[in-house]
Design a protein around this motif. Structure first.
Motif, PDB file in Angstrom:
ATOM      1  N   TYR A  48     -18.395 111.151  17.366  1.00 50.09           N
ATOM      2  CA  TYR A  48     -19.344 110.303  18.082  1.00 50.09           C
ATOM      3  C   TYR A  48     -19.323 110.519  19.595  1.00 50.09           C
ATOM      4  O   TYR A  48     -20.036 109.834  20.321  1.00 50.09           O
ATOM      5  CB  TYR A  48     -19.059 108.824  17.801  1.00 50.09           C
ATOM      6  CG  TYR A  48     -19.243 108.395  16.359  1.00 50.09           C
ATOM      7  CD1 TYR A  48     -19.836 109.228  15.412  1.00 50.09           C
ATOM      8  CD2 TYR A  48     -18.814 107.133  15.933  1.00 50.09           C
ATOM      9  CE1 TYR A  48     -19.989 108.823  14.098  1.00 50.09           C
ATOM     10  CE2 TYR A  48     -18.974 106.717  14.617  1.00 50.09           C
ATOM     11  CZ  TYR A  48     -19.559 107.565  13.704  1.00 50.09           C
ATOM     12  OH  TYR A  48     -19.715 107.165  12.408  1.00 50.09           O
ATOM     13  N   GLN A  49     -18.523 111.447  20.072  1.00 48.23           N
ATOM     14  CA  GLN A  49     -18.457 111.702  21.507  1.00 48.23           C
ATOM     15  C   GLN A  49     -19.698 112.432  22.004  1.00 48.23           C
ATOM     16  O   GLN A  49     -20.411 113.113  21.249  1.00 48.23           O
ATOM     17  CB  GLN A  49     -17.224 112.539  21.828  1.00 48.23           C
ATOM     18  CG  GLN A  49     -15.911 111.795  21.701  1.00 48.23           C
ATOM     19  CD  GLN A  49     -15.676 110.824  22.834  1.00 48.23           C
ATOM     20  OE1 GLN A  49     -15.324 111.203  23.947  1.00 48.23           O
ATOM     21  NE2 GLN A  49     -15.852 109.553  22.559  1.00 48.23           N
ATOM     22  N   LYS A  50     -19.939 112.308  23.306  1.00 47.24           N
ATOM     23  CA  LYS A  50     -21.053 113.003  23.940  1.00 47.24           C
ATOM     24  C   LYS A  50     -20.825 114.511  23.912  1.00 47.24           C
ATOM     25  O   LYS A  50     -19.685 114.985  23.932  1.00 47.24           O
ATOM     26  CB  LYS A  50     -21.187 112.574  25.406  1.00 47.24           C
ATOM     27  CG  LYS A  50     -21.488 111.104  25.636  1.00 47.24           C
ATOM     28  CD  LYS A  50     -21.493 110.823  27.128  1.00 47.24           C
ATOM     29  CE  LYS A  50     -21.799 109.368  27.446  1.00 47.24           C
ATOM     30  NZ  LYS A  50     -21.783 109.106  28.903  1.00 47.24           N
ATOM     31  N   ASN A 296     -25.079 109.754  18.924  1.00 49.94           N
ATOM     32  CA  ASN A 296     -24.620 111.042  19.447  1.00 49.94           C
ATOM     33  C   ASN A 296     -24.502 112.062  18.322  1.00 49.94           C
ATOM     34  O   ASN A 296     -24.862 113.236  18.488  1.00 49.94           O
ATOM     35  CB  ASN A 296     -23.263 110.898  20.156  1.00 49.94           C
ATOM     36  CG  ASN A 296     -23.406 110.329  21.552  1.00 49.94           C
ATOM     37  OD1 ASN A 296     -24.404 110.554  22.232  1.00 49.94           O
ATOM     38  ND2 ASN A 296     -22.404 109.582  21.984  1.00 49.94           N
ATOM     39  N   PRO A 319     -26.238 104.958  21.396  1.00 48.31           N
ATOM     40  CA  PRO A 319     -24.919 105.476  21.031  1.00 48.31           C
ATOM     41  C   PRO A 319     -23.869 104.363  21.107  1.00 48.31           C
ATOM     42  O   PRO A 319     -24.096 103.316  21.705  1.00 48.31           O
ATOM     43  CB  PRO A 319     -24.659 106.557  22.088  1.00 48.31           C
ATOM     44  CG  PRO A 319     -26.003 106.901  22.640  1.00 48.31           C
ATOM     45  CD  PRO A 319     -26.795 105.629  22.576  1.00 48.31           C
ATOM     46  N   ASN A 324     -18.727 105.945  24.345  1.00 50.51           N
ATOM     47  CA  ASN A 324     -19.348 106.636  25.470  1.00 50.51           C
ATOM     48  C   ASN A 324     -18.624 106.423  26.791  1.00 50.51           C
ATOM     49  O   ASN A 324     -19.002 107.012  27.807  1.00 50.51           O
ATOM     50  CB  ASN A 324     -20.809 106.198  25.614  1.00 50.51           C
ATOM     51  CG  ASN A 324     -21.752 107.098  24.828  1.00 50.51           C
ATOM     52  OD1 ASN A 324     -21.316 107.986  24.110  1.00 50.51           O
ATOM     53  ND2 ASN A 324     -23.041 106.876  24.966  1.00 50.51           N
ATOM     54  N   ASP A 327     -16.346 110.185  29.174  1.00 50.01           N
ATOM     55  CA  ASP A 327     -17.374 111.108  29.636  1.00 50.01           C
ATOM     56  C   ASP A 327     -16.719 112.244  30.403  1.00 50.01           C
ATOM     57  O   ASP A 327     -15.492 112.304  30.536  1.00 50.01           O
ATOM     58  CB  ASP A 327     -18.427 110.380  30.490  1.00 50.01           C
ATOM     59  CG  ASP A 327     -17.809 109.630  31.667  1.00 50.01           C
ATOM     60  OD1 ASP A 327     -16.635 109.894  32.005  1.00 50.01           O
ATOM     61  OD2 ASP A 327     -18.502 108.774  32.246  1.00 50.01           O
TER      62      ASP A 327
END
Length: 368
Positions: A48-50, A296, A319, A324, A327
């Motif tokens: 689920y990370q950017k 994401n 998201p 989030n 970053d």
């Protein structure tokens, strides 16, 4: 430690030496630090990370998988976990004492995990065992704090993942007459229902009111669901499904089992993050999908599969806000602090908590 470092640690405010950098400069700095530290550094990144963070991940996966991979990396002195707090805790529990687990931003928590704290859980356990005696075994989703995992381990229970929840609930029902399922009621309800437990045999424990909610005969209760949920997955609705069915009748709907029961029932497929990714990967070119999970990941799947039509089940979905928090600037800052010899945001689980949490994890892994 200076005042600026304290502010950074507590609020996520970054120094100007980081915020003044361009994206290109930050990316180059991460690459350079990774080159200098080599195998001493390991960066796990949750699905689920950017993308700005995932591009630097040495491994991408679900929370437990990443903790296990981190533990296998014996050469890694610094594990900079790009996920949320409970994931970094699990990594610290499983890794060796000489390995340091770091969370780039301490504000990266999980609302679901926070819905079951240890004080509420211990109070609930007293009341539930007074009512039902020694007939309850606790299970906790891995999306929970180390303290909750420890509580479950100490009381004979186990952890579960969204991939093995069916197997673990089935196991637990073979151990005791009842289950206390923490902290996500939706995963617990969906799993138990799939195994043939009726909704009338499920009750909900409300930790705020400190009481059991159930309309029927309490003696018939088999599954006690903690009143918690994922703030992302709970926002997918029956109306979203109706819109897809109406406007895109040929589109398949796949959702995560953290979604509400009625959403899971009306979807075509449901399963873990890994299951969703594999289903999309293996689907035919030209197929079309509405996905009910974190944005994401949905965007990443869209970019990875230009030969397919992919949309979010909820077009207005945001998201995961806490995920989030991690970053590119926070990743750069955490790596810089390692290079300065003053690593920050170190995640440490005390020995007693870790020992009992391992019991819960091992009971699950023995049946995986």
């Amino acid at each position: 430690m200076g005042l600026l470092d304290e502010l950074t640690k507590e609020t996520g405010v970054l120094p100007e030496s980081i915020t003044s950098l361009t994206t290109e400069e930050m990316e180059n700095r991460v690459r350079e630090i990774k080159r200098q530290l080599g195998k001493k550094l390991f960066i796990p990144g949750h699905h689920y990370q950017k993308d700005e963070v995932i591009q630097f991940a040495d491994a991408v996966g679900d929370s437990l998988q990443l903790a296990q991979i981190s533990a296998q990396n014996k050469e890694a002195e610094f594990i900079v976990f790009c996920g949320v707090h409970f994931m970094a805790e699990t990594a610290d529990i499983l890794t060796d004492e000489n390995q340091v687990v770091i969370l780039p931003d301490m504000r990266a928590g999980c609302s679901m995990a926070d819905m079951a704290d240890i004080y509420q859980t211990e109070k609930a356990w007293v009341k539930l065992t007074e009512r039902f005696g020694d007939t309850i075994i606790p299970l906790t989703y891995v999306n929970s704090t180390a303290a909750i995992k420890s509580f479950v381990g100490k009381n004979g229970g186990a952890t579960v993942t969204s991939s093995n929840a069916h197997k673990m609930v089935e196991w637990a029902l073979g151990q005791k007459e009842r289950i206390l399922f923490l902290p996500d009621q939706h995963l617990g309800r969906n799993t138990a229902a799939d195994l043939g437990v009726s909704l009338s045999e499920m009750a909900v424990w409300d930790p705020i009111r400190n009481e059991l909610i159930h309309d029927g005969d309490l003696d018939g209760v088999k599954v006690i669901l903690w009143k918690g949920h994922c703030s992302v997955h709970e926002n997918f609705t029956e109306k979203n499904i109706e819109e897809i069915r109406k406007n895109h009748p040929d589109m398949k709907i796949i959702v995560h089992p953290e979604c509400r029961r009625e959403v899971v029932e009306k979807s075509d497929f449901n399963g873990s993050t890994k299951y969703i990714i594999e289903t999309i990967d293996q689907s035919a070119p030209g197929s079309s999908w509405a996905i009910g999970t974190e944005m994401n990941l949905v965007k990443r799947l869209i970019n990875q599969h230009p030969d397919k039509t992919i949309v979010s089940l909820n077009p207005y979905m945001c998201p995961c806000l806490t995920m989030n928090r991690i970053d590119l600037p926070h990743l750069v800052w955490s790596l810089e602090k390692i290079m300065e010899g003053e690593p920050e945001n170190i995640i440490t689980v005390d020995e007693d908590t870790a020992r009992n949490a391992i019991f819960a994890l091992e009971r699950m892994l023995a049946r995986a």
